[in-house]
Scaffold this motif. Structure first.
Motif, PDB file in Angstrom:
ATOM      1  N   THR A  31       0.838  -1.207   0.000  1.00 16.58           N
ATOM      2  CA  THR A  31       0.000   0.000   0.000  1.00 16.58           C
ATOM      3  C   THR A  31       0.869   1.252   0.000  1.00 16.58           C
ATOM      4  OG1 THR A  31      -1.792  -1.129   1.172  1.00 16.58           O
ATOM      5  CG2 THR A  31      -1.787   1.271   1.269  1.00 16.58           C
ATOM      6  N   ALA A  32       1.941   1.234   0.787  1.00 16.57           N
ATOM      7  CA  ALA A  32       2.871   2.368   0.818  1.00 16.57           C
ATOM      8  C   ALA A  32       3.523   2.555  -0.549  1.00 16.57           C
ATOM      9  CB  ALA A  32       3.931   2.139   1.890  1.00 16.57           C
ATOM     10  N   ARG A  33       3.883   1.453  -1.204  1.00 20.04           N
ATOM     11  CA  ARG A  33       4.498   1.537  -2.535  1.00 20.04           C
ATOM     12  C   ARG A  33       3.549   2.175  -3.535  1.00 20.04           C
ATOM     13  NH1 ARG A  33       4.360  -0.363  -7.277  1.00 20.04           N
ATOM     14  NH2 ARG A  33       2.574  -1.707  -6.812  1.00 20.04           N
ATOM     15  N   ARG A  34       2.262   1.807  -3.457  1.00 19.45           N
ATOM     16  CA  ARG A  34       1.275   2.382  -4.372  1.00 19.45           C
ATOM     17  C   ARG A  34       1.115   3.887  -4.142  1.00 19.45           C
ATOM     18  NH1 ARG A  34      -3.851  -1.844  -4.688  1.00 19.45           N
ATOM     19  NH2 ARG A  34      -2.704  -3.629  -5.567  1.00 19.45           N
ATOM     20  N   ALA A  35       1.145   4.302  -2.886  1.00 19.24           N
ATOM     21  CA  ALA A  35       1.028   5.733  -2.577  1.00 19.24           C
ATOM     22  C   ALA A  35       2.185   6.506  -3.200  1.00 19.24           C
ATOM     23  CB  ALA A  35       0.990   5.943  -1.066  1.00 19.24           C
ATOM     24  N   ILE A  36       3.398   5.974  -3.060  1.00 19.10           N
ATOM     25  CA  ILE A  36       4.572   6.617  -3.658  1.00 19.10           C
ATOM     26  C   ILE A  36       4.454   6.619  -5.179  1.00 19.10           C
ATOM     27  CG2 ILE A  36       7.068   6.418  -3.984  1.00 19.10           C
ATOM     28  CD1 ILE A  36       6.236   7.492  -1.267  1.00 19.10           C
ATOM     29  N   ALA A  37       3.926   5.520  -5.739  1.00 16.86           N
ATOM     30  CA  ALA A  37       3.787   5.416  -7.193  1.00 16.86           C
ATOM     31  C   ALA A  37       2.844   6.493  -7.731  1.00 16.86           C
ATOM     32  CB  ALA A  37       3.284   4.026  -7.569  1.00 16.86           C
ATOM     33  N   VAL A  38       1.764   6.784  -6.979  1.00 18.06           N
ATOM     34  CA  VAL A  38       0.831   7.840  -7.396  1.00 18.06           C
ATOM     35  C   VAL A  38       1.555   9.182  -7.470  1.00 18.06           C
ATOM     36  CG1 VAL A  38      -1.185   9.196  -6.686  1.00 18.06           C
ATOM     37  CG2 VAL A  38      -1.248   6.708  -6.526  1.00 18.06           C
ATOM     38  N   LEU A  39       2.311   9.500  -6.435  1.00 10.00           N
ATOM     39  CA  LEU A  39       3.038  10.773  -6.402  1.00 10.00           C
ATOM     40  C   LEU A  39       4.107  10.827  -7.491  1.00 10.00           C
ATOM     41  CD1 LEU A  39       3.482  11.209  -2.534  1.00 10.00           C
ATOM     42  CD2 LEU A  39       1.733  12.210  -4.013  1.00 10.00           C
ATOM     43  N   GLN A  40       4.711   9.693  -7.760  1.00 11.36           N
ATOM     44  CA  GLN A  40       5.741   9.643  -8.800  1.00 11.36           C
ATOM     45  C   GLN A  40       5.117   9.829 -10.182  1.00 11.36           C
ATOM     46  OE1 GLN A  40       8.048   6.046  -8.715  1.00 11.36           O
ATOM     47  NE2 GLN A  40       9.633   6.836 -10.094  1.00 11.36           N
ATOM     48  N   ASP A  41       3.973   9.183 -10.424  1.00 13.31           N
ATOM     49  CA  ASP A  41       3.289   9.325 -11.714  1.00 13.31           C
ATOM     50  C   ASP A  41       2.879  10.774 -11.968  1.00 13.31           C
ATOM     51  OD1 ASP A  41       3.576   6.649 -12.196  1.00 13.31           O
ATOM     52  OD2 ASP A  41       1.539   6.102 -11.560  1.00 13.31           O
ATOM     53  N   LEU A  42       2.556  11.492 -10.895  1.00 12.92           N
ATOM     54  CA  LEU A  42       2.134  12.891 -11.020  1.00 12.92           C
ATOM     55  C   LEU A  42       3.325  13.854 -10.991  1.00 12.92           C
ATOM     56  CD1 LEU A  42      -0.973  12.782  -8.640  1.00 12.92           C
ATOM     57  CD2 LEU A  42      -0.994  12.898 -11.135  1.00 12.92           C
ATOM     58  N   GLU A  43       4.517  13.296 -10.936  1.00 10.18           N
ATOM     59  CA  GLU A  43       5.760  14.076 -10.933  1.00 10.18           C
ATOM     60  C   GLU A  43       5.844  15.016  -9.732  1.00 10.18           C
ATOM     61  OE1 GLU A  43       5.925  15.946 -14.755  1.00 10.18           O
ATOM     62  OE2 GLU A  43       6.478  14.097 -15.785  1.00 10.18           O
ATOM     63  N   ILE A  44       5.313  14.535  -8.615  1.00  6.89           N
ATOM     64  CA  ILE A  44       5.424  15.276  -7.353  1.00  6.89           C
ATOM     65  C   ILE A  44       6.702  14.851  -6.632  1.00  6.89           C
ATOM     66  CG2 ILE A  44       4.349  15.664  -5.089  1.00  6.89           C
ATOM     67  CD1 ILE A  44       1.637  15.146  -6.492  1.00  6.89           C
ATOM     68  N   VAL A  45       7.028  13.574  -6.764  1.00  8.02           N
ATOM     69  CA  VAL A  45       8.265  13.050  -6.182  1.00  8.02           C
ATOM     70  C   VAL A  45       9.021  12.281  -7.256  1.00  8.02           C
ATOM     71  CG1 VAL A  45       7.196  12.848  -3.901  1.00  8.02           C
ATOM     72  CG2 VAL A  45       7.255  10.852  -5.422  1.00  8.02           C
ATOM     73  N   GLU A  46      10.241  11.983  -6.936  1.00 12.65           N
ATOM     74  CA  GLU A  46      11.073  11.176  -7.826  1.00 12.65           C
ATOM     75  C   GLU A  46      11.704  10.073  -6.985  1.00 12.65           C
ATOM     76  OE1 GLU A  46      13.890  12.457 -11.361  1.00 12.65           O
ATOM     77  OE2 GLU A  46      14.877  12.772  -9.417  1.00 12.65           O
ATOM     78  N   ALA A  47      11.544   8.856  -7.432  1.00 18.35           N
ATOM     79  CA  ALA A  47      12.098   7.718  -6.692  1.00 18.35           C
ATOM     80  C   ALA A  47      13.240   7.114  -7.499  1.00 18.35           C
ATOM     81  CB  ALA A  47      11.012   6.680  -6.448  1.00 18.35           C
ATOM     82  N   THR A  48      14.401   7.083  -6.907  1.00 21.98           N
ATOM     83  CA  THR A  48      15.567   6.496  -7.568  1.00 21.98           C
ATOM     84  C   THR A  48      16.270   5.548  -6.608  1.00 21.98           C
ATOM     85  OG1 THR A  48      16.957   8.350  -6.860  1.00 21.98           O
ATOM     86  CG2 THR A  48      15.931   8.511  -9.032  1.00 21.98           C
ATOM     87  N   LYS A  49      16.874   4.536  -7.178  1.00 22.11           N
ATOM     88  CA  LYS A  49      17.604   3.581  -6.356  1.00 22.11           C
ATOM     89  C   LYS A  49      18.794   4.274  -5.704  1.00 22.11           C
ATOM     90  CE  LYS A  49      16.417  -0.674  -8.793  1.00 22.11           C
ATOM     91  NZ  LYS A  49      16.935  -1.863  -9.519  1.00 22.11           N
ATOM     92  N   GLY A  50      18.936   4.036  -4.447  1.00 22.31           N
ATOM     93  CA  GLY A  50      20.061   4.596  -3.726  1.00 22.31           C
ATOM     94  C   GLY A  50      19.788   5.955  -3.133  1.00 22.31           C
TER      95      GLY A  50
END
Length: 211
Positions: free
Chosen positions: A52-71
């Motif tokens: 569920t937490a991953r999906r929440a981050i994915a929503v924000l990432q899809d909307l270009e509110i956050v950026e998730a990168t390895k490391g």
């Protein structure tokens, strides 16, 4: 017609978390470039699963509110898009609230209609019962210019023979003529009171107003 009662529209948990995080970004609790919680920490904070937490981050990432990168984890990149997402969510919530209020109003009106129908049935039933035990309650009709019977006497009209009803009174302006007899004429504006069986009103109406 059936209505679902107490319907509440709820957003998925992951979307609620995404909106909450976006709201905190808008409120400047996070700054551009800040990192937010790791997925496991986010799951613990909101008491949800890691998925569920991953999906929440994915929503924000899809909307270009956050950026998730390895490391580097999850980094805040846009206040403006966070604000747009929050406004959109609030608009959707407002629509849902209006829909809920409308449904509640419809349910209330539906119940009021049922109550009105019940009261109407009771009134009809009691009226019919009252008439059955009081058969001499008169019917009444007003004489207008459309009637061909204007200025003719009760006798000339053969009123009883044609209607099987008996005229018991005529109200003429401010006077009430009781038991008017066969020689009284029917004038425009008269209120004619008569008694008979259940079909009398229809017969008299058809006789006085054949067209």
């Amino acid at each position: 017609m059936q209505f679902e009662k107490n319907v509440q529209v709820k957003q998925p948990k992951y979307q609620q978390i995404a909106v909450d995080l976006a709201s905190k970004i808008v409120e400047r609790k996070y700054r551009i470039g800040d990192k937010i919680y790791a997925r496991s920490s986010l799951a613990s904070q909101y008491n949800v699963s890691s998925e569920t937490a991953r999906r929440a981050i994915a929503v924000l990432q899809d909307l270009e509110i956050v950026e998730a990168t390895k490391g580097s984890g999850v980094i805040i990149i846009s206040y403006e898009k966070a604000a747009s997402f929050v406004r959109q969510f609030q608009d959707v919530q407002s629509v849902h609230e209006l829909q809920h209020e409308l449904m509640t109003s419809i349910q209330k009106q539906h119940q009021e209609l049922i109550n009105l129908q019940d009261k109407t049935k009771q009134l009809i039933s009691r009226t019919e019962h009252f008439r059955s035990v009081n058969p001499f309650i008169p019917y009444q009709l007003e004489m207008t210019a459309e009637s061909p019977c204007i200025n003719q006497t009760v006798q000339e009209l053969n009123f009883w023979q044609n209607t099987s009803s008996t005229i018991v009174g005529i109200r003429r302006k401010n006077e009430l003529l009781l038991s008017p007899g066969p020689y009284v004429s029917l004038e425009e504006g008269d209120i004619v009171y008569f008694i008979g069986n259940d079909e009398s009103f229809a017969r008299v109406q058809s006789f006085l107003y054949p067209n």
